[in-house]
Each structure stands twice: as C-alpha cells, then as structure tokens.
Design an enzyme around this catalytic site. Structure first.
Site, PDB file in Angstrom:
ATOM      1  N   HIS A  25      -9.397   1.331   4.730  1.00 32.88           N
ATOM      2  CA  HIS A  25      -8.090   1.409   5.389  1.00 32.88           C
ATOM      3  C   HIS A  25      -8.207   2.327   6.608  1.00 32.88           C
ATOM      4  CE1 HIS A  25      -3.959   2.659   6.156  1.00 32.88           C
ATOM      5  NE2 HIS A  25      -3.632   1.468   5.674  1.00 32.88           N
TER       6      HIS A  25
ATOM      7  N   LYS B  44       0.136   4.336  -0.286  1.00 33.91           N
ATOM      8  CA  LYS B  44      -0.456   5.562   0.287  1.00 33.91           C
ATOM      9  C   LYS B  44      -0.195   6.747  -0.655  1.00 33.91           C
ATOM     10  CE  LYS B  44       0.216   3.417   4.713  1.00 33.91           C
ATOM     11  NZ  LYS B  44       0.156   3.536   6.150  1.00 33.91           N
TER      12      LYS B  44
ATOM     13  N   GLU C 275      -6.546   4.709   7.675  1.00 33.53           N
ATOM     14  CA  GLU C 275      -6.397   6.155   7.401  1.00 33.53           C
ATOM     15  C   GLU C 275      -7.673   6.725   6.777  1.00 33.53           C
ATOM     16  OE1 GLU C 275      -2.705   5.720   5.299  1.00 33.53           O
ATOM     17  OE2 GLU C 275      -1.811   5.115   7.199  1.00 33.53           O
TER      18      GLU C 275
ATOM     19  N   SER D 262       3.395  -2.269  10.210  1.00 27.98           N
ATOM     20  CA  SER D 262       4.844  -2.326  10.415  1.00 27.98           C
ATOM     21  C   SER D 262       5.476  -3.661  10.001  1.00 27.98           C
ATOM     22  CB  SER D 262       5.193  -1.972  11.859  1.00 27.98           C
ATOM     23  OG  SER D 262       4.788  -0.645  12.133  1.00 27.98           O
TER      24      SER D 262
ATOM     25  N   GLY E 186       2.386   2.137  10.690  1.00 26.46           N
ATOM     26  CA  GLY E 186       3.333   3.242  10.556  1.00 26.46           C
ATOM     27  C   GLY E 186       4.029   3.609  11.860  1.00 26.46           C
TER      28      GLY E 186
ATOM     29  N   GLU F 230      -5.437  -5.014  10.360  1.00 25.92           N
ATOM     30  CA  GLU F 230      -4.353  -4.079  10.648  1.00 25.92           C
ATOM     31  C   GLU F 230      -4.645  -3.359  11.960  1.00 25.92           C
ATOM     32  OE1 GLU F 230      -2.304  -2.821   6.742  1.00 25.92           O
ATOM     33  OE2 GLU F 230      -4.061  -1.568   6.947  1.00 25.92           O
TER      34      GLU F 230
ATOM     35  N   ASN G 290       0.874  -1.182   0.000  1.00 27.89           N
ATOM     36  CA  ASN G 290       0.000   0.000   0.000  1.00 27.89           C
ATOM     37  C   ASN G 290       0.907   1.227   0.000  1.00 27.89           C
ATOM     38  OD1 ASN G 290      -1.781   2.072   0.515  1.00 27.89           O
ATOM     39  ND2 ASN G 290      -2.155   1.495   2.649  1.00 27.89           N
TER      40      ASN G 290
HETATM   41  P1  PGA Z   1       2.913   0.221   7.570  1.00 23.75           P
HETATM   42  O1  PGA Z   1       1.467   0.476   6.915  1.00 23.75           O
HETATM   43  O2  PGA Z   1       3.435  -1.084   7.004  1.00 23.75           O
HETATM   44  O3  PGA Z   1       3.744   1.394   7.162  1.00 23.75           O
HETATM   45  O4  PGA Z   1       2.706   0.117   9.052  1.00 23.75           O
HETATM   46  C1  PGA Z   1       0.559  -0.565   6.720  1.00 23.75           C
HETATM   47  C2  PGA Z   1      -0.699  -0.051   6.067  1.00 23.75           C
HETATM   48  O5  PGA Z   1      -1.062   1.106   6.313  1.00 23.75           O
HETATM   49  O6  PGA Z   1      -1.366  -0.770   5.298  1.00 23.75           O
END
Ligand code: PGA
Length: 261
Positions: free
Chosen positions: A103, A13, A105, A219, A181, A175, A11
């Site tokens: 997601h 983003k 976010e 992560s 993140g 997640e 992903n």
């Molecule tokens: P990350 O993000 O691996 O940077 O923690 C995962 C995601 O948002 O799908």
C-alpha cells in the site's frame, strides 16, 4: 451492464477498535441479505481491518456476516524471527484470506521497496493467501508524464520471478498516490486508461488476462463509485475513508450490484 465480477474492499488503515470492528461487521451482516441474493456470488466483499481485529472479526463473520472476506493490511516476509512489532503469514494463516501488499502508505511512510513487496508476495503465495498488490504513481510522476513507466516498473519488480499460475492468484489495486485520502479522484477515464495499460502488461505474463482483477483506489465514495465501477477494465474498488462508515460502504456495494446483468 456487464458480466464482470467485482471486489469491493475496505482498507480501514489504523482506525476502529476491536469493538467497533465487530460492531461494523454485525451491522453489515444485517444489510447484506437485502441485496439481490441471486447475484451475490458476483460481488466479493472484503475488509482489511487492523490486525488485532482480525480474529474477533473472523468469529463475528462466521456467525453474523457469512461471505465477507477478511484480509490483513500488511505482513512480514519472514515466517518468524526477531522482528519486533511485525506479524507473519504463519500467524495470519486461518484468520485472513487476503493480504494487502505494498500500500502506498507502507511504501512512503514505512519505506517499503518494490523488492520488499516482491518478497512479501512470494511468502503470501507460499502460505496460500491471495495477495492484493498496490501500485500507483505520485503527483510528480503523473505531471512528468511518467505514470505508465512507474506503474510498469512496480508491476515488473513486484511480480518478478512468479509463475503465470502464481500471478493468477494475485489482484492489483491501482491507487494513484495523489488521490489517496485527498478527496481528489482520478476521473473514471484516467483510471480506465491506466487499468487498460495494466491489463495489457499482465497479458504478457498470463494466458487469461481478461479475468485478472484490477481494482481502483483513491477517494472512492458512494457518489463516484458507480462511474468508476462501470469502466471496462475496473473490477472493483479499494476504499479507505468511505469504508469506515457502514452506510457509505454499503452504498458502494449497492452500486456494484446495479452494474451486474
Ligand atoms: P481513500 O484511501 O479512499 O481514503 O483515498 C484509499 C486507500 O488508501 O486504499
């Protein structure tokens, strides 16, 4: 060792220009033939780039990285209309195969609700996409012992009104919000516990829950990906930060190959 099939998804983003996106794909296309070709069908490689990169990436993919799947990070539930800045299923049709829906976010920054998620899933299915629905608890919910309750509610609300045949076309990305993140990953055991719970819930909705795809995200890095992917109920990973670097993304793909029979 396992008979599992994996999805390794990136992903991106709001990162990478069009040139950077197509460049990444060309680079990946050079690395993929070095993997065991007799097992390549057991691992699906998927990228969710920014929307403007999808079309150029599709063209690059067809020439330089066949087999890499493309998905959109978001989509409006209406087919068309006065929704400035939005993208519809009709526009994505022939360009993307997957749509990432809900997601964290989108939920937390853009205030998408479970009801929005449900509407988007229905539209995505109507247009023949494979929706990947993201769910996961916040740190407060985990600390209050409400992880399973939250996950269960997101599952029920997100999948409401769908037939078993429709649900079989969906994948879930679990997640935990506190792991996205942040550099804090759920331990493989913590992730497995929630994945087993999700599969149990899915079992109430479809007849072949064992082939239902449940990915872990939060992560994921080359260093923790092997142990995460080795868990019984984990069928893949959704990677943010580490999917932006070709070497890291490829190292995670290599780890999934190591776990195949
Ligand atoms: P990350 O993000 O691996 O940077 O923690 C995962 C995601 O948002 O799908």
């Amino acid at each position: 060792m396992t008979d599992k099939q994996y999805i390794i998804a990136g992903n991106w983003k709001m990162f990478k220009t069009v040139d950077e996106s197509t460049g990444f794909l060309k680079g990946l296309g050079e690395l993929l033939p070095t993997l065991d070709q007799s097992r390549k069908d057991a691992v699906e490689i998927l990228v969710f780039p920014p929307a403007v990169s999808l079309y150029p990436m599709k063209e690059t993919r067809d020439k330089a990285a066949p087999g890499v799947q493309l998905g959109a990070q978001n989509m409006h539930h209406e087919e068309s209309g006065a929704f400035t800045g939005e993208i519809s299923a009709l526009m994505l049709k022939d360009i993307a195969g997957y749509i990432l829906i809900g997601h964290s976010e989108r939920r937390h920054v853009f205030k998408e609700t479970d009801r929005d998620v449900n509407k988007k899933i229905k539209t995505a299915l109507r247009f023949g996409f494979k929706p990947m629905m993201c769910i996961g608890e916040t740190l407060d919910e985990r600390e209050a012992g409400k992880t399973m309750e939250r996950v269960s509610q997101q599952l029920n609300d997100g999948l409401e009104g769908l037939s078993p045949q429709d649900i079989e076309k969906i994948s879930i990305a679990y997640e935990p919000v506190w792991a996205i993140g942040t550099g804090k990953t759920a331990t493989p055991e913590q992730a497995q516990e929630v994945h087993a719970f999700i599969r149990e819930k899915i079992q109430e909705k479809i007849s072949s829950p064992e082939s239902f795809k449940i990915l872990y995200g939060g992560s994921v890095k080359p260093g923790n990906s092997y142990d995460i992917l080795a868990q019984k109920d984990i069928n893949g990973v959704l990677i943010g930060g580490a999917s932006l670097k070709i070497d890291d993304f490829f190292a995670i793909i290599q780890n999934s190959f190591k776990l195949l029979n």
